[in-house]
Design a protein around this motif. Sequence first.
Motif: not given
Length: 223
Positions: A152-169
Amino acid sequence: MGQGQKGFKDKKGSKRRDDSPPPEDGDKCRVCRFPLLVALLQLLLGVAVTAMAFLTLAISPSLLARETPHWAGIILCLVSILGFILYCINYQPDERSSLQFIVKLLYFILCTTGLVISVLVVAFAGHHHSQTSSLICEQEGGDCMCVLDQDDPIARTFIYEDVSDCESVTGTLPFYFLIQIMLNLAQALVCAVGTFIMWKHRYQVFFSGLQISSPSTQKWQKV
């Protein structure tokens, strides 16, 4: 004959007095009205909810307040402290002490408030658990960029700051939300029990000890 009649009247009178409900045990009623177990559970659950909220916040400082409901745990800790104070207040029948009445009223209101807040936290945590379980994330520098649908080109983007590994998200964060759901469900149940106990004590029917006699029947006056 006179002594026999007198003895018969005494026996009849004592029998009538024995029919009256026994007086309530003051200590037992105090435990029922101000349950120590409910206050202890509220304190433990409040501390657990607060600790879990700060653990969730440690994943990323960009998480919103509704995603880290430490405020719900702090409120429940205050409710439990008020319950301990209420337990320690000297009990007086019919709420003749203004301090006793005020603390009981505040405890009832705060228990009701804690119940509503816990239900709201469960709703928020359930929504975020469903959302984070479906995220697709990519590491960009020190941040984690996540979307629900890559096509989806207009999908909402969620930004998680100061995260070293996206696996934690994508892995740890949904697990923490699930724990928050369980803790706040237990918290809501305990608050509901505390509210019910206070309401039942205030409005339940009990014998006043006054007897109204009539030629045919005997009735106990209820207040």
